[in-house]
Design a protein around this motif. Structure first.
Motif, PDB file in Angstrom:
ATOM      1  N   PRO A  97       0.809  -1.226  -0.043  1.00 50.22           N
ATOM      2  CA  PRO A  97      -0.055  -0.048  -0.058  1.00 50.22           C
ATOM      3  C   PRO A  97       0.736   1.251  -0.026  1.00 50.22           C
ATOM      4  CG  PRO A  97      -0.678  -1.500   1.692  1.00 50.22           C
ATOM      5  CD  PRO A  97       0.747  -2.057   1.192  1.00 50.22           C
ATOM      6  N   ASP A  98       0.214   2.268  -0.784  1.00 52.16           N
ATOM      7  CA  ASP A  98       0.943   3.496  -0.421  1.00 52.16           C
ATOM      8  C   ASP A  98       0.842   4.042   0.789  1.00 52.16           C
ATOM      9  OD1 ASP A  98       1.652   6.225  -0.925  1.00 52.16           O
ATOM     10  OD2 ASP A  98       0.502   6.418  -2.812  1.00 52.16           O
ATOM     11  N   LEU A  99       2.055   4.632   1.356  1.00 51.92           N
ATOM     12  CA  LEU A  99       2.029   5.229   2.579  1.00 51.92           C
ATOM     13  C   LEU A  99       1.667   6.794   2.578  1.00 51.92           C
ATOM     14  CD1 LEU A  99       4.982   3.508   4.179  1.00 51.92           C
ATOM     15  CD2 LEU A  99       2.667   3.052   4.505  1.00 51.92           C
ATOM     16  N   GLU A 100       1.338   7.285   1.613  1.00 51.14           N
ATOM     17  CA  GLU A 100       0.943   8.613   1.574  1.00 51.14           C
ATOM     18  C   GLU A 100      -0.647   8.449   1.480  1.00 51.14           C
ATOM     19  OE1 GLU A 100       1.969  11.841   1.484  1.00 51.14           O
ATOM     20  OE2 GLU A 100       3.937  10.994   2.042  1.00 51.14           O
ATOM     21  N   TYR A 101      -1.296   8.989   2.459  1.00 56.39           N
ATOM     22  CA  TYR A 101      -2.783   8.879   2.594  1.00 56.39           C
ATOM     23  C   TYR A 101      -3.383  10.099   1.756  1.00 56.39           C
ATOM     24  CZ  TYR A 101      -2.879   5.116   6.097  1.00 56.39           C
ATOM     25  OH  TYR A 101      -2.739   3.966   6.789  1.00 56.39           O
ATOM     26  N   THR A 102      -4.731  10.011   1.541  1.00 54.28           N
ATOM     27  CA  THR A 102      -5.652  11.004   1.165  1.00 54.28           C
ATOM     28  C   THR A 102      -5.788  12.085   2.105  1.00 54.28           C
ATOM     29  OG1 THR A 102      -7.597  10.162   1.910  1.00 54.28           O
ATOM     30  CG2 THR A 102      -7.122   9.430  -0.290  1.00 54.28           C
ATOM     31  N   GLN A 103      -5.888  13.369   1.757  1.00 57.68           N
ATOM     32  CA  GLN A 103      -5.890  14.516   2.456  1.00 57.68           C
ATOM     33  C   GLN A 103      -7.210  15.097   2.605  1.00 57.68           C
ATOM     34  OE1 GLN A 103      -3.097  14.555   4.129  1.00 57.68           O
ATOM     35  NE2 GLN A 103      -2.104  13.211   2.878  1.00 57.68           N
ATOM     36  N   GLY A 104      -7.899  15.092   3.692  1.00 55.14           N
ATOM     37  CA  GLY A 104      -9.175  15.508   3.959  1.00 55.14           C
ATOM     38  C   GLY A 104      -9.067  15.887   5.425  1.00 55.14           C
ATOM     39  N   ILE A 105     -10.282  16.269   5.980  1.00 52.01           N
ATOM     40  CA  ILE A 105     -10.689  16.562   7.291  1.00 52.01           C
ATOM     41  C   ILE A 105     -10.155  15.162   8.186  1.00 52.01           C
ATOM     42  CG2 ILE A 105     -12.248  16.891   9.286  1.00 52.01           C
ATOM     43  CD1 ILE A 105     -13.624  18.642   7.177  1.00 52.01           C
ATOM     44  N   ILE A 106     -10.459  13.998   7.485  1.00 49.97           N
ATOM     45  CA  ILE A 106     -10.165  12.825   7.928  1.00 49.97           C
ATOM     46  C   ILE A 106      -9.199  12.019   7.012  1.00 49.97           C
ATOM     47  CG2 ILE A 106     -10.932  10.439   8.748  1.00 49.97           C
ATOM     48  CD1 ILE A 106     -13.545  11.837   9.688  1.00 49.97           C
ATOM     49  N   ARG A 107      -8.094  11.635   7.489  1.00 48.19           N
ATOM     50  CA  ARG A 107      -7.088  10.971   6.305  1.00 48.19           C
ATOM     51  C   ARG A 107      -7.415   9.330   6.439  1.00 48.19           C
ATOM     52  NH1 ARG A 107      -1.043  11.739   7.015  1.00 48.19           N
ATOM     53  NH2 ARG A 107      -1.306  10.822   9.041  1.00 48.19           N
ATOM     54  N   HIS A 108      -7.197   8.955   4.839  1.00 48.97           N
ATOM     55  CA  HIS A 108      -7.703   7.570   4.780  1.00 48.97           C
ATOM     56  C   HIS A 108      -6.559   7.160   3.962  1.00 48.97           C
ATOM     57  CE1 HIS A 108     -11.711   7.221   6.383  1.00 48.97           C
ATOM     58  NE2 HIS A 108     -12.142   8.356   5.872  1.00 48.97           N
ATOM     59  N   ALA A 109      -6.290   5.658   3.950  1.00 52.25           N
ATOM     60  CA  ALA A 109      -5.323   5.001   3.135  1.00 52.25           C
ATOM     61  C   ALA A 109      -5.930   4.930   1.777  1.00 52.25           C
ATOM     62  CB  ALA A 109      -5.165   3.594   3.654  1.00 52.25           C
ATOM     63  N   LYS A 110      -4.953   5.084   0.679  1.00 53.90           N
ATOM     64  CA  LYS A 110      -5.385   5.081  -0.523  1.00 53.90           C
ATOM     65  C   LYS A 110      -5.845   3.455  -1.017  1.00 53.90           C
ATOM     66  CE  LYS A 110      -2.581   8.873  -2.136  1.00 53.90           C
ATOM     67  NZ  LYS A 110      -1.283   9.291  -2.830  1.00 53.90           N
ATOM     68  N   PRO A 111      -6.879   3.385  -2.160  1.00 54.85           N
ATOM     69  CA  PRO A 111      -7.017   2.139  -2.315  1.00 54.85           C
ATOM     70  C   PRO A 111      -5.927   1.044  -2.463  1.00 54.85           C
ATOM     71  CG  PRO A 111      -8.236   3.392  -3.664  1.00 54.85           C
ATOM     72  CD  PRO A 111      -7.218   4.242  -3.084  1.00 54.85           C
ATOM     73  N   PHE A 112      -5.787  -0.032  -1.789  1.00 53.41           N
ATOM     74  CA  PHE A 112      -4.942  -1.267  -1.866  1.00 53.41           C
ATOM     75  C   PHE A 112      -5.673  -2.642  -1.721  1.00 53.41           C
ATOM     76  CE2 PHE A 112      -5.754  -0.531   2.864  1.00 53.41           C
ATOM     77  CZ  PHE A 112      -5.953  -2.018   3.124  1.00 53.41           C
ATOM     78  N   ARG A 113      -4.810  -3.646  -1.907  1.00 52.77           N
ATOM     79  CA  ARG A 113      -5.043  -5.080  -1.918  1.00 52.77           C
ATOM     80  C   ARG A 113      -4.321  -5.785  -1.093  1.00 52.77           C
ATOM     81  NH1 ARG A 113      -4.493  -6.789  -7.761  1.00 52.77           N
ATOM     82  NH2 ARG A 113      -5.774  -8.651  -7.015  1.00 52.77           N
ATOM     83  N   CYS A 114      -4.818  -6.787  -0.623  1.00 53.66           N
ATOM     84  CA  CYS A 114      -4.163  -7.813   0.246  1.00 53.66           C
ATOM     85  C   CYS A 114      -4.760  -9.384  -0.052  1.00 53.66           C
ATOM     86  CB  CYS A 114      -3.983  -7.455   1.691  1.00 53.66           C
ATOM     87  SG  CYS A 114      -5.670  -7.590   2.511  1.00 53.66           S
ATOM     88  N   VAL A 115      -3.895 -10.230   0.584  1.00 48.33           N
ATOM     89  CA  VAL A 115      -4.375 -11.633   0.608  1.00 48.33           C
ATOM     90  C   VAL A 115      -4.590 -12.085   1.952  1.00 48.33           C
ATOM     91  CG1 VAL A 115      -3.390 -13.940  -0.027  1.00 48.33           C
ATOM     92  CG2 VAL A 115      -3.103 -12.027  -1.559  1.00 48.33           C
ATOM     93  N   MET A 116      -5.505 -12.659   2.272  1.00 45.79           N
ATOM     94  CA  MET A 116      -5.857 -13.245   3.648  1.00 45.79           C
ATOM     95  C   MET A 116      -5.877 -14.587   3.458  1.00 45.79           C
ATOM     96  SD  MET A 116      -6.611 -10.397   5.636  1.00 45.79           S
ATOM     97  CE  MET A 116      -7.517 -10.861   6.721  1.00 45.79           C
ATOM     98  N   THR A 117      -4.993 -15.263   4.408  1.00 48.16           N
ATOM     99  CA  THR A 117      -4.680 -16.709   4.118  1.00 48.16           C
ATOM    100  C   THR A 117      -4.980 -17.401   5.703  1.00 48.16           C
ATOM    101  OG1 THR A 117      -3.107 -16.674   2.511  1.00 48.16           O
ATOM    102  CG2 THR A 117      -3.285 -18.942   3.639  1.00 48.16           C
TER     103      THR A 117
END
Length: 535
Positions: A498-518
């Protein structure tokens, strides 16, 4: 004799400018005059200097120097020149930036009687419908009543009664994200909404397209679309709100219409639904039903009805989006720091022995998971610039004058990235808070708890912090007990992080990312299936 302004107005009316162009020019003149009057008419001589800061322009002050995106970074940069307390003037308003924890704690906690106000946020509160929000309520009787209503259901002692549904929701979330890990951010939103809507209204969220969750999301998004809270010229000079909104542009008009409609719906529809359920005898116990019962008199009339509806809406609007951001940060951290994830697996297995899933009663016996939660709050703060406080009276602090009516910005990002408190602050390191000796984990005696910063200060500290922490803890523990979280591998065999630069607003959020759950083992998969047959 005519004033220069009246002469300008006559000139404009007789010129070839269109009505809209003339109105825009007039608006500019009015704004400039209003700011000029605010700046110079409110000046008082003081024996103490205003906090140091960058020089600004006449009338505009530092307005053009404070970036709209990530202003906390500029505040951190300025602190190396001007110190931890920075004095600004923005469109005539005095703004004091607090970059250090001790200063924020001294002023907002120990001198809280003077610094528990909010700057007037006329645009969003009076015209956008957000006057219900505790975060925008001025200090006084209404603030105290809302705070009391929320504390009744959200104080530390009340949280155990929510443990059962928090645990159930954590397991439902684990099932959903395990089956479809590409949707982890969507399911995080659904999960945090489910916890808060059940506590607040006894309402069950069944899918990611839930209408109540979407309604609140739209209200928050409309609020964020107007920009920095308290930063619009209408906030600085409320009289400007009497002018036609189209003077600020058609996009602005549309934003305000959407905000007012969605905010009204978020406050009234859930409340009226619970009230109807109570009359029909079908209401589930919740914050709202409890407050209605407590405030219904012998004639059946509900006292403080607007405040009850507001308190319930506050819980959702303030909590769901912030908790979602924190939860997704946990996944981002696990993908970037697999060694920490492996260590968490070890301590969970030592306690559970792959025989059961975690429950809230395990919390004290899993201090490493607690340390991970603290670090998740610190690493990517949800509200990096906090929510501004307001001063009620003139004050002097460390030989500097803080005028009445000043806006105080708590630069939470600066405090949570302070290398003296948190060495190598850009790294995710739960070990900051614990000593590890083999299989034994104990909390260090002396550390700066990120929760003392991330949830705000003094009488404005987030009333839902105990609820949020409990829900996040059981969710993190459940995910870690069941799964290994790993990155997607691209076609070249490289992990996609995932990108470590987050979206910038009143509340910050991680940018879209994917992962694998095993599933970590077939045994844990069987334990999950046996303990949750209805999922």
């Amino acid at each position: 004799m005519h004033s220069p302004t009246s002469h300008t107005l006559r000139t404009l009316s007789s010129s070839s400018l269109s009505g809209k162009e003339a109105s825009v020019i007039v608006l500019g003149i009015i704004v400039a005059a209003a700011i000029f009057l605010r700046t110079f008419s409110s000046r008082k001589r003081s024996n103490y200097p205003y906090p140091p800061g960058p020089s600004g322009l006449l009338i505009l002050g530092n307005a053009l120097q404070v970036p709209l995106v990530s202003p906390w970074r500029k505040f951190i940069e300025w602190s190396s020149t001007y110190g931890d307390i920075i004095g600004l003037s923005i469109l005539g308003r005095k703004v004091v930036v607090l970059n250090a924890f001790d200063d924020a704690n001294d002023l907002l906690s120990f001198r809280g009687a003077n610094y528990s106000d909010r700057p007037k946020m006329t645009l969003s509160a009076d015209y956008g419908g957000w006057d219900f929000s505790l975060g925008m309520t001025r200090y006084g009787a209404d603030f105290h009543l809302k705070r009391r209503f929320l504390n009744q259901s959200l104080n530390r002692g009340a949280i155990p009664k929510y443990h059962e549904f928090m645990t159930k929701h954590a397991r439902s979330f684990a099932d959903r994200v395990g089956n479809n890990p590409d949707q982890v951010q969507i399911y995080s939103r659904m999960h945090t909404a489910a916890n808060i809507l059940w506590m607040t209204y006894g309402y069950e969220v069944l899918d990611e397209d839930d209408k109540w969750a979407k309604m609140a999301d739209e209200a928050v998004e409309a609020l964020e679309a107007t920009g920095t809270l308290g930063g619009h010229p209408i906030d600085v000079w409320p009289a400007l709100g009497k002018l036609p909104f189209w003077l600020w542009g058609q996009k602005f008009v549309k934003q305000m219409e959407v905000m007012k409609t969605t905010t009204h719906d978020m406050v009234t529809i859930p409340y009226e639904t619970v009230k109807e359920q109570m009359l029909a005898g079908t209401a589930v116990s919740s914050l709202t039903s409890h407050l209605i019962l407590e405030n219904t008199d012998y004639r059946g009339d509900i006292m403080h009805e607007r405040t009850i509806a507001s308190s319930a809406a506050i819980a959702y609007a303030a909590g769901a989006d912030t908790s979602r951001s924190t939860l997704t940060t946990f996944f981002v951290a696990m993908l970037h720091y697999p060694r920490i994830q492996q260590r968490a697996h070890k301590f969970i297995d030592l306690l559970l022995k792959e025989q059961r899933l975690p429950v809230m009663e395990d919390r004290e016996q899993l201090p490493y998971i607690e340390a991970m939660l603290k670090e998740t709050h610190r690493w990517k703060p949800v509200l990096p610039a906090g929510i501004p406080h307001g001063s009620l009276k003139d004050d002097v602090y460390k030989g500097m004058a803080i005028p009445a009516g000043s806006m105080l910005i708590t630069n939470l990002a600066a405090m949570l990235e302070n290398p003296q408190d948190y060495p190598k602050p850009q790294e995710f390191r739960p070990e900051r808070y614990v000593d590890i000796d083999g299989n034994k984990v104990t909390f260090k005696k002396d550390f700066r708890d990120p929760g003392d910063i991330a949830f705000g200060f003094g009488r404005r500290k987030c009333p839902g912090r105990y609820f949020a922490d409990a829900a996040l803890w059981i969710t993190m523990a459940t995910i870690l007990a069941l799964y290994e979280i790993s990155p997607v591998i691209d076609e070249d065999g490289n992990p996609v992080l995932p990108d470590l630069e987050y979206t910038q607003g009143i509340i910050r959020h991680a940018k879209p990312f994917r992962c694998v759950m095993t599933f970590r083992s077939e045994k844990m998969q069987r334990v999950f299936d046996v303990q949750n047959p209805e999922i």
